[in-house]
Enzyme design. Structure first.
Site, PDB file in Angstrom:
ATOM      1  N   TYR A  61       0.841  -1.214   0.000  1.00  0.00           N
ATOM      2  CA  TYR A  61       0.000   0.000   0.000  1.00  0.00           C
ATOM      3  C   TYR A  61       0.873   1.259   0.000  1.00  0.00           C
ATOM      4  CZ  TYR A  61      -4.042   2.860   1.499  1.00  0.00           C
ATOM      5  OH  TYR A  61      -5.060   3.779   1.574  1.00  0.00           O
ATOM      6  N   ARG A  63      -1.565   7.673  -4.249  1.00  0.00           N
ATOM      7  CA  ARG A  63      -2.478   6.773  -3.534  1.00  0.00           C
ATOM      8  C   ARG A  63      -3.756   7.479  -3.082  1.00  0.00           C
ATOM      9  NH1 ARG A  63       0.081   4.356   1.740  1.00  0.00           N
ATOM     10  NH2 ARG A  63      -1.037   5.999   2.831  1.00  0.00           N
ATOM     11  N   ASP A  64      -4.845   6.739  -3.062  1.00  0.00           N
ATOM     12  CA  ASP A  64      -6.135   7.243  -2.559  1.00  0.00           C
ATOM     13  C   ASP A  64      -6.588   8.450  -3.376  1.00  0.00           C
ATOM     14  OD1 ASP A  64      -8.263   6.949  -0.787  1.00  0.00           O
ATOM     15  OD2 ASP A  64      -7.438   8.310   0.699  1.00  0.00           O
ATOM     16  N   SER A  80      -6.254   8.960   3.131  1.00  0.00           N
ATOM     17  CA  SER A  80      -5.113   8.031   3.123  1.00  0.00           C
ATOM     18  C   SER A  80      -4.102   8.358   2.041  1.00  0.00           C
ATOM     19  CB  SER A  80      -5.608   6.594   2.948  1.00  0.00           C
ATOM     20  OG  SER A  80      -6.193   6.146   4.144  1.00  0.00           O
ATOM     21  N   ASP A  88      -8.122   0.328  -2.876  1.00  0.00           N
ATOM     22  CA  ASP A  88      -8.666   1.591  -3.418  1.00  0.00           C
ATOM     23  C   ASP A  88      -7.899   2.132  -4.614  1.00  0.00           C
ATOM     24  OD1 ASP A  88     -10.474   1.435  -1.414  1.00  0.00           O
ATOM     25  OD2 ASP A  88      -9.834   3.236  -0.355  1.00  0.00           O
ATOM     26  N   ASP A 105      -9.778   5.546  10.085  1.00  0.00           N
ATOM     27  CA  ASP A 105      -9.869   5.663   8.625  1.00  0.00           C
ATOM     28  C   ASP A 105      -9.413   7.035   8.135  1.00  0.00           C
ATOM     29  OD1 ASP A 105     -11.044   3.118   8.258  1.00  0.00           O
ATOM     30  OD2 ASP A 105     -12.989   3.927   8.840  1.00  0.00           O
TER      31      ASP A 105
HETATM   32  C1  BGC Z   1      -4.078   4.047   6.356  1.00  0.00           C
HETATM   33  C2  BGC Z   1      -2.774   3.324   6.573  1.00  0.00           C
HETATM   34  C3  BGC Z   1      -2.937   2.275   7.655  1.00  0.00           C
HETATM   35  C4  BGC Z   1      -4.095   1.377   7.324  1.00  0.00           C
HETATM   36  C5  BGC Z   1      -4.358   0.361   8.407  1.00  0.00           C
HETATM   37  C6  BGC Z   1      -5.183   3.056   6.075  1.00  0.00           C
HETATM   38  O1  BGC Z   1      -6.392   3.709   6.022  1.00  0.00           O
HETATM   39  O2  BGC Z   1      -3.956   4.947   5.308  1.00  0.00           O
HETATM   40  O3  BGC Z   1      -1.795   4.245   6.931  1.00  0.00           O
HETATM   41  O4  BGC Z   1      -1.769   1.529   7.799  1.00  0.00           O
HETATM   42  O5  BGC Z   1      -5.251   2.120   7.109  1.00  0.00           O
HETATM   43  O6  BGC Z   1      -4.879   0.950   9.540  1.00  0.00           O
END
Ligand code: BGC
Length: 496
Positions: free
Chosen positions: A214, A219-220, A226, A267, A451
């Site tokens: 990830y 990203r996102d 995120s 995502d 989140d």
């Molecule tokens: C975050 C990450 C995190 C993951 C697990 C995601 O929404 O962006 O940084 O490691 O959630 O909690």
């Protein structure tokens, strides 16, 4: 004379203070406490206010550094070096890894995978493990030590004894380890692979570890909560390849004797199905998302002990007929682009709240005419569509960490820190009879990790995290959110 004495005393004091508070120079504050979560060559690290901090005055103990990592020090006079990493040199004693004290140890040798026979019971990176059939089946699931630590701290904050007992049980279930930055990947990937291997060798059987890849450039792209460290540009794409994917590949190629599952870039591809036209950031990211998938499928998809699942959003994202049709095109193109690498299948509902079954809902105005208003119907439909599109391996994992209860939401697309959250089905292989293409229920998003922030002034503030049904105040994505955790535990279905 006096002056120079004072000056050198000041210099000595300054040096002492900076040695004591070594982590600030690396961009991390010093800890107030001394609970060690991780040790590396810089020193001992703790976690405070959901951030890494350096433990003051405790630079790593050069002589016996591995104890802080949970491994004994080797006792043999001249132990063989089985393996070397950033922490130091590792040996094997009593079927367990041990750290070789620095000073006078033999020169490192490259770890050589044993060929199986005549290993004498020693822990080695053993012979090649190959998945066959369901990658979740027949293994113990590795417990994520970082999450266990988070849960232990959370339990201490709960006074109600019944809730406390339920919360403590959360530490008994496996969930995925998110490699959400280059630093976190460097910190957690190898350490957890090594621990899972040690467990496998000491207990027998196989131990499965699940990681989330990830860190995509851009990203996102359709949300803000995120957004990652890499941006949608060529330079960051290069970093993603060389500093992230290649490094992961190196570790995966080393730890060949244990089963591994990778959840790929939540995502991302779903945004290419629905958000290219309405979201410029997704249009900008498209070529990087595609390039990244082709690159990583080629690399990881040829490793026999590694199984990959591509993220497919969830029922209230790609469930509509036209979205599913678009998805079949995007995902088959992506999978072909990674040839000869292969993927095992698809992961749905990652970090979402959509219930597995929701019999009250059917296609109609309430669901905005979505024919797949729960995860079960979504996967049934996707299985058909993907097979029709000629995709070879069509298997699914559903994230059930937070979908035990229908959350309080005004719209089914609400995704941020929902109130009314409840833990869902426990991680298990082949959980539904008659759905042989459902490999597993698994906890991908760790319950209790936020989140997204509800602080409107924050750079990554996303409006969804301020909506009426989002629990507030919420910390940044990934950071610990005690209230959300407690509610998820209380509402667990089945109960904990
Ligand atoms: C975050 C990450 C995190 C993951 C697990 C995601 O929404 O962006 O940084 O490691 O959630 O909690």
């Amino acid at each position: 004379m006096k002056t120079s004495f004072i000056l050198s005393a000041i210099a000595a004091l300054a040096a002492k203070a900076s040695a004591a508070c070594w982590s600030t120079s690396l961009g991390y504050p010093c800890c107030n406490g001394n609970h060690i979560v991780y040790t590396d060559k810089d020193g001992n690290w703790g976690l405070e206010n959901n951030n890494w901090c350096g433990i003051v005055g405790t630079v790593s103990n050069a002589a016996c550094w591995s104890e802080a990592l949970g491994y004994p020090c080797c006792t043999a006079a001249n132990p063989m070096v089985w393996y070397t990493d950033n922490d130091g040199e590792w040996g094997v004693e009593n079927n367990n890894w041990c750290g070789i004290a620095t000073g006078g140890s033999p020169a490192p040798v490259t770890p050589s995978p044993s060929t199986g026979g005549g290993g004498g019971g020693d822990v080695t990176i053993g012979s090649q493990y190959s998945h066959s059939g369901n990658p979740f089946k027949g293994h113990k699931f590795f417990l994520n030590p970082y999450y266990v630590d988070e849960v232990e701290k959370a339990v201490q904050q709960i006074s109600d004894s019944s809730l406390k007992a339920k919360a403590a049980k959360m530490a008994e279930y496996s969930n995925a380890i998110w490699l959400d930055t280059i630093k976190n990947m460097e910190t957690w990937l190898e350490r957890n692979l090594k621990e899972a291997l040690a467990q496998q060798n000491s207990e027998g059987g196989t131990v499965l570890t699940v990681f989330v890849v990830y860190d995509l450039p851009g990203r996102d792209c359709h949300a803000l909560a995120s957004n990652g460290e890499l941006l949608a540009n060529d330079g960051d794409m290069e970093r993603y390849k060389s500093e992230y994917i290649d490094v992961i590949e190196g570790h995966l190629k080393k730890y060949i004797s244990q089963p591994i599952v990778l959840v790929i870039e939540p995502d991302s591809l779903a945004n290419l199905v629905t958000n290219l036209e309405n979201t410029p950031a997704c249009a900008d990211s498209e070529k990087y998302y595609l390039d990244a998938h082709a690159y990583l499928i080629k690399k990881f998809g040829v490793l026999k002990h590694v199984a990959m699942y591509l993220d497919i959003g969830h029922a209230f994202w790609l469930g509509w007929d036209d979205n599913r049709a678009g998805a079949a095109k995007v995902y088959s193109k992506v999978i072909n682009s990674g040839s000869p690498g292969e993927v095992r299948g698809f992961v749905s509902n990652v970090a979402n709240y959509t219930p597995w079954e929701d019999p009250e809902l059917s296609r109609g105005p309430d669901t905005e005419w979505n024919p797949c208003p729960d995860e079960k119907r979504y996967l049934e439909a996707m299985a058909k569509d993907f097979k029709t599109a000629g995709i070879k391996n069509v298997y699914f994992v559903d994230d059930t960490s937070r979908n035990g209860k229908k959350t309080d939401r005004t719209h089914p697309g609400e995704w941020c820190n929902q109130t009314g959250v409840g833990v869902g089905a426990r991680p298990a292989a082949n959980p539904i009879s008659g759905m042989d293409y459902l490999d597993a229920f698994y906890w991908v998003k760790p319950l209790g990790e936020s989140d997204g922030t509800s602080d409107e002034s924050a750079k990554r503030y996303d409006g969804y995290c301020g909506h009426a049904t989002a629990m507030k105040p919420a910390p940044e994505a990934g950071q610990w959110f005690q209230k959300h955790f407690e509610q998820g535990v209380e509402n667990a279905n089945p109960p904990l």
